[in-house]
Write an enzyme that holds these catalytic residues in place. Structure first.
Site, PDB file in Angstrom:
ATOM      1  N   ARG A 196      -4.178 -17.053  84.287  1.00 29.06           N
ATOM      2  CA  ARG A 196      -5.248 -16.140  83.871  1.00 29.06           C
ATOM      3  C   ARG A 196      -6.349 -16.943  83.207  1.00 29.06           C
ATOM      4  O   ARG A 196      -6.095 -17.785  82.332  1.00 29.06           O
ATOM      5  CB  ARG A 196      -4.703 -15.085  82.915  1.00 29.06           C
ATOM      6  CG  ARG A 196      -5.804 -14.350  82.143  1.00 29.06           C
ATOM      7  CD  ARG A 196      -5.353 -13.063  81.521  1.00 29.06           C
ATOM      8  NE  ARG A 196      -6.137 -12.716  80.345  1.00 29.06           N
ATOM      9  CZ  ARG A 196      -7.421 -12.367  80.340  1.00 29.06           C
ATOM     10  NH1 ARG A 196      -8.106 -12.340  81.471  1.00 29.06           N
ATOM     11  NH2 ARG A 196      -8.033 -12.069  79.205  1.00 29.06           N
TER      12      ARG A 196
ATOM     13  N   SER B 133     -11.582 -14.467  78.555  1.00 26.58           N
ATOM     14  CA  SER B 133     -12.160 -14.666  77.227  1.00 26.58           C
ATOM     15  C   SER B 133     -11.320 -13.926  76.202  1.00 26.58           C
ATOM     16  O   SER B 133     -10.505 -13.063  76.536  1.00 26.58           O
ATOM     17  CB  SER B 133     -13.606 -14.169  77.186  1.00 26.58           C
ATOM     18  OG  SER B 133     -13.662 -12.789  77.484  1.00 26.58           O
TER      19      SER B 133
ATOM     20  N   ASP C 214     -16.214 -14.535  71.055  1.00 19.03           N
ATOM     21  CA  ASP C 214     -16.664 -13.947  69.788  1.00 19.03           C
ATOM     22  C   ASP C 214     -15.570 -14.124  68.747  1.00 19.03           C
ATOM     23  O   ASP C 214     -14.414 -14.390  69.084  1.00 19.03           O
ATOM     24  CB  ASP C 214     -17.018 -12.467  69.966  1.00 19.03           C
ATOM     25  CG  ASP C 214     -15.833 -11.635  70.421  1.00 19.03           C
ATOM     26  OD1 ASP C 214     -15.274 -10.915  69.582  1.00 19.03           O
ATOM     27  OD2 ASP C 214     -15.464 -11.710  71.603  1.00 19.03           O
TER      28      ASP C 214
END
Length: 236
Positions: A88, A91, A205
């Protein structure tokens, strides 16, 4: 033979498949990094491609968002198309203080609030782990490319918009590196079907600090991660 969700033919997929969530990201990977590319499936616009990277056969296919979607595609690839290695590529939102934007996070294990692996294991806890050989090779490739890498536990969330306001502080306390939505499910499928799986994530983030990458930095970070994943794929 086609499955309900994949209309590829036998032999269309390589033994190793890289899997982003977004099918358009799969298309980007194929067009940017692979040579001699062939599109092998497009059911529900979940695109799959096979090509070569440095002369070795590699496939890439989207898996959608969340554990249920990812489990369907990973199961069918392994059970029906003979895929042996699933990586995989996606993010995550960081929670631990020493994890920074643009770091690469490799999920050695994956906690979750989903019951998917309890369903597999008679309602017992299942330690959802990456394959060590894949993990070791990915760390080696990241270090060779001077890509900042963190290895440890990630958390696969069922809800993107969680109502549990304090959950991220608890994750940080327990040393969880970051949050995705698929790794725990993918690891469970791979274990069940005796295949190998790994999750490689770029930090887009930081949830606790409220930091986010710009679109330019997000793309650079993704490309850096992809080079790590591709080098891992061809050195197994």
């Amino acid at each position: 033979m086609a499955t309900p969700h994949i209309n590829a033919q036998p032999g269309d997929f390589a033994e190793t498949v890289l899997m982003p969530g977004d099918p358009l990201r799969a298309k980007y990977i194929a067009e940017t990094f692979l040579e001699d590319v062939k599109q092998v499936c497009d059911v529900r616009n979940m695109f799959g491609f096979t090509g070569t990277y440095k002369g070795k056969k590699v496939s890439v296919m989207g898996h959608g968002m969340g554990i249920p979607s990812a489990c369907i595609y990973v199961h069918e690839l392994i059970a029906e198309y003979g895929v042996k290695n699933v990586i995989r590529v996606g993010s995550c939102g960081a929670v631990r203080d020493d994890v920074n934007l643009m770091d690469v996070v490799i999920g050695m294990g994956a906690s979750t609030d989903s019951k998917v692996n309890r369903i597999r294991f008679n309602d017992h806890d299942f330690a959802a782990l990456a394959d060590y050989g894949l993990l070791e090779e990915a760390v080696k490739q990241a270090r060779a490319q001077n890509v900042p890498v963190k290895v440890g536990n990630v958390f696969s969330a069922d809800l993107f918009y969680t109502p549990e306001a304090d959950i991220f502080e608890k994750m940080e306390k327990l040393g969880i590196l970051g949050v995705d939505m698929e790794a725990a499910g993918i690891y469970g499928v791979a274990a069940d079907l005796k295949a190998k799986a790994l999750t490689i994530l770029t930090v887009s983030d930081h949830i606790i600090r409220g930091e986010k990458l710009s679109s330019e930095d997000r793309q650079k970070s993704f490309n850096d991660m992809m080079k790590v994943a591709l080098e891992t794929a061809i050195n197994l």
